[in-house]
Design a protein around this motif. Structure first.
Motif, PDB file in Angstrom:
ATOM      1  N   ALA A  48      -8.075   0.649  -2.758  1.00  0.00           N
ATOM      2  CA  ALA A  48      -8.195   1.476  -1.554  1.00  0.00           C
ATOM      3  C   ALA A  48      -7.121   2.553  -1.531  1.00  0.00           C
ATOM      4  N   ALA A  49      -5.894   2.184  -1.903  1.00  0.00           N
ATOM      5  CA  ALA A  49      -4.813   3.176  -1.961  1.00  0.00           C
ATOM      6  C   ALA A  49      -5.122   4.247  -2.994  1.00  0.00           C
ATOM      7  N   ALA A  50      -5.670   3.838  -4.138  1.00  0.00           N
ATOM      8  CA  ALA A  50      -6.024   4.811  -5.171  1.00  0.00           C
ATOM      9  C   ALA A  50      -7.123   5.755  -4.687  1.00  0.00           C
ATOM     10  N   ALA A  51      -8.095   5.186  -3.951  1.00  0.00           N
ATOM     11  CA  ALA A  51      -9.161   6.032  -3.403  1.00  0.00           C
ATOM     12  C   ALA A  51      -8.593   7.053  -2.426  1.00  0.00           C
ATOM     13  N   MET A  52      -7.689   6.607  -1.551  1.00  0.00           N
ATOM     14  CA  MET A  52      -7.082   7.529  -0.598  1.00  0.00           C
ATOM     15  C   MET A  52      -6.262   8.591  -1.317  1.00  0.00           C
TER      16      MET A  52
ATOM     17  N   GLY B  82       1.874   9.642  -6.112  1.00  0.00           N
ATOM     18  CA  GLY B  82       2.279  10.996  -5.744  1.00  0.00           C
ATOM     19  C   GLY B  82       1.982  11.388  -4.320  1.00  0.00           C
ATOM     20  N   VAL B  83       1.837  10.408  -3.435  1.00  0.00           N
ATOM     21  CA  VAL B  83       1.497  10.683  -2.045  1.00  0.00           C
ATOM     22  C   VAL B  83       2.651  10.238  -1.149  1.00  0.00           C
ATOM     23  N   GLU B  84       3.035  11.099  -0.210  1.00  0.00           N
ATOM     24  CA  GLU B  84       4.042  10.717   0.775  1.00  0.00           C
ATOM     25  C   GLU B  84       3.389   9.872   1.867  1.00  0.00           C
TER      26      GLU B  84
ATOM     27  N   VAL C  62       0.833  -1.208   0.000  1.00  0.00           N
ATOM     28  CA  VAL C  62       0.000   0.000   0.000  1.00  0.00           C
ATOM     29  C   VAL C  62       0.864   1.254   0.000  1.00  0.00           C
ATOM     30  N   ALA C  63       1.948   1.247   0.767  1.00  0.00           N
ATOM     31  CA  ALA C  63       2.838   2.410   0.809  1.00  0.00           C
ATOM     32  C   ALA C  63       3.437   2.676  -0.570  1.00  0.00           C
ATOM     33  N   GLU C  64       3.877   1.619  -1.244  1.00  0.00           N
ATOM     34  CA  GLU C  64       4.454   1.785  -2.589  1.00  0.00           C
ATOM     35  C   GLU C  64       3.406   2.286  -3.572  1.00  0.00           C
ATOM     36  N   ARG C  65       2.203   1.772  -3.447  1.00  0.00           N
ATOM     37  CA  ARG C  65       1.129   2.210  -4.336  1.00  0.00           C
ATOM     38  C   ARG C  65       0.825   3.693  -4.117  1.00  0.00           C
ATOM     39  N   LEU C  66       0.762   4.123  -2.869  1.00  0.00           N
ATOM     40  CA  LEU C  66       0.506   5.527  -2.583  1.00  0.00           C
ATOM     41  C   LEU C  66       1.616   6.412  -3.136  1.00  0.00           C
TER      42      LEU C  66
END
Length: 415
Positions: A169-173, A32-34, A24-28
């Motif tokens: 879920a990561a994309a939604a966030m 473009g999300v830290e 999930v961290a890699e996907r975020l």
């Protein structure tokens, strides 16, 4: 000038779910999300280095992690880590370093993260991928905008299903924290809340229209237990200029055991805070249950009305109405601010009017008499109108009384 990327706090246990959190961290980050990883594990070493370690989380809870682990009480350790995670999330948000919060887990991980996320303000994205999402979510969500996403399979390894769910879920966030923020209108209006049910909809619809015409923004809550708790929470937090509490039906569910129980504190927030309130008896003629076959057996001889396929209504008895009137009056008379109770003498719901399914003059009289007795010698104004709750004149009278109270009190609370 470089654009600062939004940041999401990931809260979870890196001793048991490191592969899932790494994914999930890699996907975020790809989106473009830290990420700030907050490790709450108590069983072993993390699978990868977090930004906030499990020792630091325990310290924020005033605990020593090694001592927690040595004690061997996993329940106590998880509760301590939950407090520490909540503190870490609070610090990050206060410092402007958190634009969203996310977690993954079963019931334990969901409970831990939910406790950390619920205090975040309304509108801050908060999401948990959870095995518990398909069940009763109320203990996790409370009166917040926390999102629970069903994990479908257990959060236990990566596979073709879990990666799709976690990736979505990561994309939604990422979408929530990177989207342009909704900018409030410069012409912010005072907020008022109104309580509604299907059988009081005409009243609240008319009242909302009238209040909006008077310059208010109106939040309408459906009185399903969660609706009442949310309303009370907003009042307690000073977010409302006034309350048009047309529909107090949740009191009946709390008294008798229906499914729309808002708990023991319904009607108390406005009284305690002095928030101007206009209260009525809407839908106190009914207790709510699910489908017919779910109604408890002890009520077999009662009068029922099937509202729809999933909701069965039960008529309150004269004795129950007497107690409901007593409770309502006792709570409203505690008000330290302006409060008015309106009695619609010709029907407290759409089906309690003459010839309606729940028409019961004896029960209504017990309710009205109890309210009158309970408010006697109090500062609460009592208004009785020869109309039913959904009559235009009843809605308009309540609105005018609330507008007058708010204007006199000078309350202009806003979100």
């Amino acid at each position: 000038m470089a654009t600062v990327a939004p940041t999401v706090a990931l809260v979870g246990t890196l001793d048991t779910k490191s592969s899932e959190y790494r994914f999930v961290a890699e996907r975020l980050r790809d989106l473009g999300v830290e990420v700030i990883m907050i490790d709450c594990g108590v069983l072993g070493e993390p699978g990868f280095p977090p930004q906030i370690s499990r020792h630091q989380v325990a310290e924020r809870a005033g605990e020593d992690l090694d001592q927690l682990v040595a004690a061997g009480d996993r329940g106590a350790a998880v509760q301590a880590m939950s407090r520490g995670a909540a503190k870490a999330v609070e610090e990050l948000y206060a410092a402007g370093r958190l634009q969203g919060a996310m977690a993954l887990g079963g019931t334990g991980g969901t409970s831990l993260a939910a406790a950390a996320f619920r205090p975040l303000p309304l509108g801050v994205p908060k999401l948990i991928v959870s095995t518990a999402a398909a069940g009763d979510n109320a203990p996790y969500v409370g009166e917040t905008d926390l999102i629970l996403v069903p994990s479908v399979v257990d959060v236990a390894g990566l596979n073709r299903i879990s990666t799709r769910v976690l990736g979505n879920a990561a994309a939604a966030m990422a979408g929530m924290v990177t989207a342009a923020p909704v900018v409030p209108s410069s012409d912010e209006k005072p907020l008022v809340a109104a309580s509604m049910f299907g059988v009081t909809t005409p009243c609240v619809t008319r009242a909302r229209e009238q209040l909006e015409g008077l310059g208010y923004e109106v939040l309408v809550f459906h009185m399903t237990g969660a609706g009442g708790r949310t309303l009370e929470s907003l009042v307690s937090n000073g977010m409302l200029a006034g309350v048009l509490d047309v529909t107090t039906t949740e009191l009946a569910d709390h008294l008798v055991g229906g499914i729309f129980d808002a708990g023991p504190d319904r009607l108390r927030a406005a009284a305690r805070t002095g928030t101007p309130a206009v209260v009525s008896l809407g839908a106190l003629d009914m207790v709510n249950f699910g489908p017919v076959d779910t109604v408890p057996a002890q009520f077999a001889d009662r009068l029922f009305y099937q509202h729809n396929a999933t909701t069965t209504l039960m008529r309150t008895t004269p004795a129950e109405c007497r107690e409901l009137g007593t409770q309502l009056a006792a709570r409203v008379r505690e008000s330290v601010g302006p409060a008015t109770v309106f009695i619609p003498l010709n029907g407290i719901s759409a089906i309690a009017v003459k010839d309606g399914a729940f028409y019961d003059p004896e029960a209504d009289q017990e309710l009205f008499d109890a309210v009158r007795a309970g408010l006697r010698d109090s500062s609460v104004e009592l208004v009785e109108l020869s109309s039913d709750v959904n009559a235009v004149e009843f809605a308009d009278a309540m609105v005018q009384r609330l507008h007058s109270a708010i204007s006199s009190a000078g309350t202009t609370a806003r979100l």
